[in-house]
Design an enzyme around this catalytic site. Structure first.
Site, PDB file in Angstrom:
ATOM      1  N   LYS A  13       0.593  -1.234   0.185  1.00 37.36           N
ATOM      2  CA  LYS A  13       0.483  -0.037   0.044  1.00 37.36           C
ATOM      3  C   LYS A  13       0.769   1.384  -0.022  1.00 37.36           C
ATOM      4  O   LYS A  13       0.457   2.405  -0.254  1.00 37.36           O
ATOM      5  CB  LYS A  13      -1.228   0.015   1.384  1.00 37.36           C
ATOM      6  CG  LYS A  13      -1.829  -0.902   0.916  1.00 37.36           C
ATOM      7  CD  LYS A  13      -2.678  -1.187   2.984  1.00 37.36           C
ATOM      8  CE  LYS A  13      -2.645  -0.974   4.065  1.00 37.36           C
ATOM      9  NZ  LYS A  13      -1.615  -1.957   4.467  1.00 37.36           N
ATOM     10  N   ARG A  88      -9.526   1.257   9.820  1.00 41.34           N
ATOM     11  CA  ARG A  88      -8.378  -0.402  10.324  1.00 41.34           C
ATOM     12  C   ARG A  88      -9.630  -1.695  10.954  1.00 41.34           C
ATOM     13  O   ARG A  88      -9.214  -2.415  10.942  1.00 41.34           O
ATOM     14  CB  ARG A  88      -7.336   0.463  11.049  1.00 41.34           C
ATOM     15  CG  ARG A  88      -6.522  -0.256  11.176  1.00 41.34           C
ATOM     16  CD  ARG A  88      -5.155  -0.738   9.773  1.00 41.34           C
ATOM     17  NE  ARG A  88      -3.572  -1.214   9.905  1.00 41.34           N
ATOM     18  CZ  ARG A  88      -2.297  -0.529   9.816  1.00 41.34           C
ATOM     19  NH1 ARG A  88      -3.070   0.448   9.645  1.00 41.34           N
ATOM     20  NH2 ARG A  88      -1.740  -1.035  10.174  1.00 41.34           N
ATOM     21  N   ARG A 127      11.210  -5.786   4.841  1.00 33.86           N
ATOM     22  CA  ARG A 127      11.673  -4.495   4.435  1.00 33.86           C
ATOM     23  C   ARG A 127      12.224  -3.231   4.946  1.00 33.86           C
ATOM     24  O   ARG A 127      13.045  -3.738   5.841  1.00 33.86           O
ATOM     25  CB  ARG A 127       9.701  -3.912   5.177  1.00 33.86           C
ATOM     26  CG  ARG A 127       9.548  -2.619   4.600  1.00 33.86           C
ATOM     27  CD  ARG A 127       8.131  -1.957   3.967  1.00 33.86           C
ATOM     28  NE  ARG A 127       7.041  -2.338   5.782  1.00 33.86           N
ATOM     29  CZ  ARG A 127       6.375  -1.933   5.885  1.00 33.86           C
ATOM     30  NH1 ARG A 127       5.139  -2.226   4.880  1.00 33.86           N
ATOM     31  NH2 ARG A 127       5.903  -2.571   7.220  1.00 33.86           N
ATOM     32  N   ARG A 160      11.789  -0.860  10.122  1.00 39.45           N
ATOM     33  CA  ARG A 160      10.514  -0.378  11.049  1.00 39.45           C
ATOM     34  C   ARG A 160      10.666  -1.148  12.954  1.00 39.45           C
ATOM     35  O   ARG A 160      10.705  -2.309  12.396  1.00 39.45           O
ATOM     36  CB  ARG A 160       9.261  -0.291  11.298  1.00 39.45           C
ATOM     37  CG  ARG A 160       8.785   0.793   9.535  1.00 39.45           C
ATOM     38  CD  ARG A 160       7.556   0.837   8.917  1.00 39.45           C
ATOM     39  NE  ARG A 160       6.758   0.315   9.439  1.00 39.45           N
ATOM     40  CZ  ARG A 160       5.342   0.157   9.178  1.00 39.45           C
ATOM     41  NH1 ARG A 160       4.870   0.449   8.028  1.00 39.45           N
ATOM     42  NH2 ARG A 160       4.565  -0.275  10.075  1.00 39.45           N
ATOM     43  N   ARG A 171       0.250  -8.398  14.183  1.00 36.98           N
ATOM     44  CA  ARG A 171       0.456  -7.580  13.293  1.00 36.98           C
ATOM     45  C   ARG A 171      -1.333  -7.915  11.822  1.00 36.98           C
ATOM     46  O   ARG A 171      -1.938  -7.561  11.355  1.00 36.98           O
ATOM     47  CB  ARG A 171       0.954  -6.477  12.188  1.00 36.98           C
ATOM     48  CG  ARG A 171       1.819  -5.352  13.616  1.00 36.98           C
ATOM     49  CD  ARG A 171       2.598  -5.004  12.879  1.00 36.98           C
ATOM     50  NE  ARG A 171       3.024  -4.244  11.649  1.00 36.98           N
ATOM     51  CZ  ARG A 171       3.855  -3.921  10.099  1.00 36.98           C
ATOM     52  NH1 ARG A 171       4.578  -4.957  10.655  1.00 36.98           N
ATOM     53  NH2 ARG A 171       3.747  -3.665   8.981  1.00 36.98           N
TER      54      ARG A 171
HETATM   55  P1  AMP Z   1       1.102   0.909   9.859  1.00 40.07           P
HETATM   56  O1  AMP Z   1       2.586   2.103   9.399  1.00 40.07           O
HETATM   57  O2  AMP Z   1      -0.275   1.496   8.432  1.00 40.07           O
HETATM   58  O3  AMP Z   1       1.679  -1.093   9.085  1.00 40.07           O
HETATM   59  O4  AMP Z   1       1.052   0.539  10.814  1.00 40.07           O
HETATM   60  C1  AMP Z   1       1.437   0.882  11.722  1.00 40.07           C
HETATM   61  C2  AMP Z   1       1.008   0.449  13.092  1.00 40.07           C
HETATM   62  O5  AMP Z   1       0.606   1.744  13.414  1.00 40.07           O
HETATM   63  C3  AMP Z   1      -0.300  -0.400  13.272  1.00 40.07           C
HETATM   64  O6  AMP Z   1       0.297  -1.633  13.556  1.00 40.07           O
HETATM   65  C4  AMP Z   1      -0.460   0.428  14.207  1.00 40.07           C
HETATM   66  O7  AMP Z   1      -0.540   0.111  15.509  1.00 40.07           O
HETATM   67  C5  AMP Z   1      -0.390   1.303  14.422  1.00 40.07           C
HETATM   68  N1  AMP Z   1      -1.610   2.399  13.419  1.00 40.07           N
HETATM   69  C6  AMP Z   1      -1.624   2.915  11.702  1.00 40.07           C
HETATM   70  N2  AMP Z   1      -2.887   3.471  10.907  1.00 40.07           N
HETATM   71  C7  AMP Z   1      -4.026   2.633  12.439  1.00 40.07           C
HETATM   72  C8  AMP Z   1      -5.488   3.553  12.471  1.00 40.07           C
HETATM   73  N3  AMP Z   1      -5.915   3.470  11.264  1.00 40.07           N
HETATM   74  N4  AMP Z   1      -6.181   2.668  13.776  1.00 40.07           N
HETATM   75  C9  AMP Z   1      -5.472   2.088  13.947  1.00 40.07           C
HETATM   76  N5  AMP Z   1      -3.708   2.563  14.689  1.00 40.07           N
HETATM   77  C10 AMP Z   1      -3.167   2.360  13.684  1.00 40.07           C
END
Ligand code: AMP
Length: 222
Positions: A13, A88, A127, A160, A171
């Protein structure tokens, strides 16, 4: 274009969002990026979010919705946006609808990038992201020319903190339990498009832009 990108962590994404942003001149709104920035700046919100992020769990809806409301009200989001990593769960999706209605900004499409679960672990553990420009690499499938350095800007490449195997498992489980139901949610709204996220980045991008441009003409392929 007002787009939601759906897909498991590691489905691409972020990579596709950056290409879409350049092509359509609309901002990528990544709640993950916004949260990581808040954590590194040690803001009050960042301190609240950190524990959930480190555990691979979702941050509270209240925090994330506040961030989205503020971000979408900025001028650069007036002509469209790409939501990456938001919504999410169903509660977030249900809160987004009235917000966009209030703004007069209905969604063009929710696009699912579908990647089989077996590939996701390799994508996530491999990554690396450039600290300076955000360019994404994969040490297995798309390594930089010089180890640890960005091809584009020479910046340092970092892993990360939530891309380690123990957190990745959580996750992916959270994705299945909480985010996958959004596929049916947007399917029922008639705005869901799907493509496979396997293959070359450029080929996936070509498929995605084809689907989105059709969707913008009111022609949805699911
Ligand atoms: P991502 O970079 O989108 O994989 O997000 C990394 C982490 O941020 C996730 O594992 C969640 O802990 C938090 N996070 C990101 N977007 C959301 C969301 N829309 N709702 C809740 N937690 C989020």
């Amino acid at each position: 274009m007002r787009i939601i990108l759906l897909g498991a962590p590691g489905s691409g994404k972020g990579t596709q969002s950056k290409l879409l942003m350049a092509k359509y001149q609309i901002p990528q709104v990544s709640t993950g990026d916004l949260l990581r920035a808040a954590v590194s700046e040690q803001t009050e919100l960042g301190l609240k979010a950190k524990a959930a992020m480190d555990a691979g769990q979702l941050v509270s809806d209240e925090i994330v919705l506040g961030m989205i409301r503020e971000r979408l009200s900025k001028d650069d989001a007036r002509n469209g946006f790409i939501l990456d990593g938001f919504p999410r769960n169903l509660a977030q999706a249900e809160a987004l609808d009235p917000l966009l209605k209030e703004m007069g900004q209905p969604l063009t499409a929710a696009l699912l990038i579908d990647v089989d679960k077996a590939s996701l672990m390799q994508r996530l553990t491999g990554r690396r992201t450039c600290k300076s420009c955000g360019q994404v690499y994969n040490v297995y499938t798309h390594p930089p020319h010089t180890e640890g350095r960005c091809d584009e800007c020479g910046g340092e490449l970092l892993q990360r903190s939530d891309d380690h195997e123990d957190t990745i498992g959580n996750r992916l489980q959270v994705y299945e339990a909480q985010t996958e139901p959004l596929i049916a949610f947007y399917g029922a709204q008639g705005i869901l498009c799907k493509t496979t996220g396997d293959g070359e980045v450029e080929d996936i991008f070509a498929r995605i832009t084809g689907l989105l441009e059709d969707a913008a003409r009111g022609n949805i392929h699911d």
